[in-house]
Design a protein around this motif. Sequence first.
Motif, PDB file in Angstrom:
ATOM      1  N   ASP A  26     -18.122 -12.553 -10.729  1.00 14.51           N
ATOM      2  CA  ASP A  26     -17.712 -13.250 -11.939  1.00 14.51           C
ATOM      3  C   ASP A  26     -18.995 -13.685 -12.650  1.00 14.51           C
ATOM      4  O   ASP A  26     -19.887 -14.270 -12.025  1.00 14.51           O
ATOM      5  CB  ASP A  26     -16.877 -14.470 -11.549  1.00 14.51           C
ATOM      6  N   SER A  68     -18.937 -21.682 -21.451  1.00 15.09           N
ATOM      7  CA  SER A  68     -19.568 -20.391 -21.181  1.00 15.09           C
ATOM      8  C   SER A  68     -20.948 -20.319 -21.815  1.00 15.09           C
ATOM      9  O   SER A  68     -21.151 -20.810 -22.925  1.00 15.09           O
ATOM     10  CB  SER A  68     -18.739 -19.257 -21.791  1.00 15.09           C
ATOM     11  N   HIS A 108     -17.521 -15.332 -25.149  1.00 18.98           N
ATOM     12  CA  HIS A 108     -16.441 -15.663 -24.210  1.00 18.98           C
ATOM     13  C   HIS A 108     -15.709 -16.950 -24.563  1.00 18.98           C
ATOM     14  O   HIS A 108     -14.646 -17.226 -24.027  1.00 18.98           O
ATOM     15  CB  HIS A 108     -17.002 -15.809 -22.784  1.00 18.98           C
ATOM     16  N   SER A 159     -19.872 -17.982 -15.412  1.00 17.17           N
ATOM     17  CA  SER A 159     -19.003 -17.808 -14.233  1.00 17.17           C
ATOM     18  C   SER A 159     -18.239 -19.069 -13.812  1.00 17.17           C
ATOM     19  O   SER A 159     -18.375 -20.137 -14.423  1.00 17.17           O
ATOM     20  CB  SER A 159     -19.812 -17.278 -13.032  1.00 17.17           C
ATOM     21  N   LYS A 171     -19.041 -23.011 -13.011  1.00 20.68           N
ATOM     22  CA  LYS A 171     -18.669 -24.198 -13.810  1.00 20.68           C
ATOM     23  C   LYS A 171     -17.600 -25.026 -13.089  1.00 20.68           C
ATOM     24  O   LYS A 171     -17.653 -26.252 -13.087  1.00 20.68           O
ATOM     25  CB  LYS A 171     -18.123 -23.763 -15.186  1.00 20.68           C
ATOM     26  N   ARG A 178     -12.815 -23.996 -22.496  1.00 18.74           N
ATOM     27  CA  ARG A 178     -12.929 -22.539 -22.649  1.00 18.74           C
ATOM     28  C   ARG A 178     -11.938 -22.055 -23.709  1.00 18.74           C
ATOM     29  O   ARG A 178     -10.726 -22.188 -23.538  1.00 18.74           O
ATOM     30  CB  ARG A 178     -12.604 -21.865 -21.309  1.00 18.74           C
ATOM     31  N   TYR A 217      -7.964 -12.250 -26.802  1.00 20.79           N
ATOM     32  CA  TYR A 217      -8.440 -12.051 -25.431  1.00 20.79           C
ATOM     33  C   TYR A 217      -7.399 -12.557 -24.436  1.00 20.79           C
ATOM     34  O   TYR A 217      -6.830 -13.632 -24.617  1.00 20.79           O
ATOM     35  CB  TYR A 217      -9.774 -12.773 -25.196  1.00 20.79           C
ATOM     36  N   ASP A 275     -10.365 -14.723 -12.913  1.00 22.98           N
ATOM     37  CA  ASP A 275     -11.402 -15.551 -13.537  1.00 22.98           C
ATOM     38  C   ASP A 275     -11.133 -17.044 -13.377  1.00 22.98           C
ATOM     39  O   ASP A 275     -11.979 -17.865 -13.779  1.00 22.98           O
ATOM     40  CB  ASP A 275     -11.537 -15.216 -15.025  1.00 22.98           C
TER      41      ASP A 275
HETATM   42  P1  AMP Z   1     -17.975 -16.974 -18.272  1.00 25.97           P
HETATM   43  O1  AMP Z   1     -19.192 -16.637 -17.511  1.00 25.97           O
HETATM   44  O2  AMP Z   1     -17.358 -18.289 -17.924  1.00 25.97           O
HETATM   45  O3  AMP Z   1     -18.158 -16.784 -19.734  1.00 25.97           O
HETATM   46  O4  AMP Z   1     -16.868 -15.980 -17.809  1.00 25.97           O
HETATM   47  C1  AMP Z   1     -17.141 -14.702 -17.356  1.00 25.97           C
HETATM   48  C2  AMP Z   1     -15.858 -13.934 -17.426  1.00 25.97           C
HETATM   49  O5  AMP Z   1     -15.414 -13.876 -18.769  1.00 25.97           O
HETATM   50  C3  AMP Z   1     -15.999 -12.497 -17.042  1.00 25.97           C
HETATM   51  O6  AMP Z   1     -15.789 -12.326 -15.666  1.00 25.97           O
HETATM   52  C4  AMP Z   1     -14.951 -11.776 -17.826  1.00 25.97           C
HETATM   53  O7  AMP Z   1     -13.819 -11.483 -17.060  1.00 25.97           O
HETATM   54  C5  AMP Z   1     -14.558 -12.783 -18.883  1.00 25.97           C
HETATM   55  N1  AMP Z   1     -14.665 -12.232 -20.216  1.00 25.97           N
HETATM   56  C6  AMP Z   1     -15.096 -11.011 -20.602  1.00 25.97           C
HETATM   57  N2  AMP Z   1     -14.984 -10.854 -21.934  1.00 25.97           N
HETATM   58  C7  AMP Z   1     -14.461 -12.010 -22.412  1.00 25.97           C
HETATM   59  C8  AMP Z   1     -14.100 -12.466 -23.704  1.00 25.97           C
HETATM   60  N3  AMP Z   1     -14.272 -11.712 -24.760  1.00 25.97           N
HETATM   61  N4  AMP Z   1     -13.592 -13.718 -23.820  1.00 25.97           N
HETATM   62  C9  AMP Z   1     -13.431 -14.488 -22.737  1.00 25.97           C
HETATM   63  N5  AMP Z   1     -13.762 -14.121 -21.475  1.00 25.97           N
HETATM   64  C10 AMP Z   1     -14.257 -12.890 -21.307  1.00 25.97           C
END
Ligand code: AMP
Length: 428
Positions: free
Chosen positions: A213, A304, A309, A333, A336, A350, A356, A362
């Motif tokens: 992740d 994030s 994201h 990831s 958090k 988030r 999305y 996740d």
């Molecule tokens: P983070 O590091 O909290 O931003 O979350 C990582 C996770 O966000 C990844 O493992 C993906 O599954 C997910 N992710 C990928 N693309 C997107 C997006 N466009 N919006 C939100 N989450 C996403």
Amino acid sequence: MATRAGIRLTHGRSPLLAASESSSRPPPVPCLPLSKPKPYRRHMLVPLWRPLAPRSSPGPSSSYRTGFSSPVASMSSSSYEKELAAAKKAAPLAARLCQTVQKALLKSDIQSKEDKSPVTVADYGSQAIVSLVLKMELPSEKFSLVAEEDSADLQKDESQETLRRITDLVNDTFSSDGTYSISVSEEDVLVAIDSGKSEGGPHGRHWVLDPIDGTKGFLRGDQYAIALALLDEGRVVLGVLACPNLPFTSIANLDGHSSENQTGCLFSAQTGCGAYMQLLHEPSAAKISVCATENPADASFFESYEAAHSLHDLSGAIAKKLGVQAPPVRIDSQAKYGALARGDGAIYLRFPHKGYREKIWDHAAGSIVVTEAGGIASDAAGNNLDFSKGRYLDLDTGIIVTNKKLMPSVLNAVQEAIREQTQSASLL
Ligand code: AMP
Ligand code: MG
């Protein structure tokens, strides 16, 4: 300015990696003392595996903040004791593989931010290891795994070299760790990866895995997590988060970094039994709890690192409404969730861009770690996260995680900010 947590390392490419290519909570269950480790048993899919004595048993647990020792007894439950023990073997072993790959990736001199092959190799390798370990540790249980990867791309002719490298890495990880005497073939690796094709759902037990992740964080040398949870009748009943780059001490008020150099955390939780943290690859765990602040002005918040994201401007507007003083802590990831569960910050916001769809892997492990640490996770309408609907979470509004005292005011601020944003968008 936002702060961020992570180790800072030089980026580059290594010959090792050089081939190009691609809730509502269930009723609490009594927490019973840990039973004696059972001898390992052979699994049919892995003919060369043979049992070895377990290397260590968990030491005494203590409180993360106070250091107060409490009996290990509080760490396990009658219902999911074996499964939690298996998850706590699988995720750290997968983390070992990821650490090897990330070290090699970051040691090399050549900049390779655009090269996704290391994360591909580590992603597949991590999923294979978790799948193999769970099957070996729980040989008599029906196995269903909802995981991010499948082997379709790996089966292509042009992926043969990658498959060979993944298989070597999996075997090297098993042999350097020494817990399992096992040698797997490329075919075993493909089968193990494809065990993750389950659709989950409201009935029966399903493991839920994100093998890496935070792949963007992995490539940058920042935070990532191996996130493993178990669903039972649609509810998350245990979760484990291995966070190899998360400082063991608090990252709150330290510009996202810890002054101590002990790095790597394993968070674990099972329903009704609290949440725990230990150093990754070390046996003794301490109970953790979310920060108790009731005043939003004192609450720092996580979001994030990647603006793609989560809407940073929306969370900024929410923080302003709440009177939050500290800048956002932006990390990748489910680390958090772990950091929030031990009280480093009080709020995780988030808000993905429109369209999305959040995947269950996740959030499953992270959410139980937080809720067992006394926190609460909901969507922006205030509903519990529902993991019973298959591979996706059935929500499109965003996710809020905080302590129970702060939730009402955070929820208000979120809903107000979303309303205002929608109104101003409709005026354009
Ligand atoms: P983070 O590091 O909290 O931003 O979350 C990582 C996770 O966000 C990844 O493992 C993906 O599954 C997910 N992710 C990928 N693309 C997107 C997006 N466009 N919006 C939100 N989450 C996403
Ligand atoms: Mg993910």
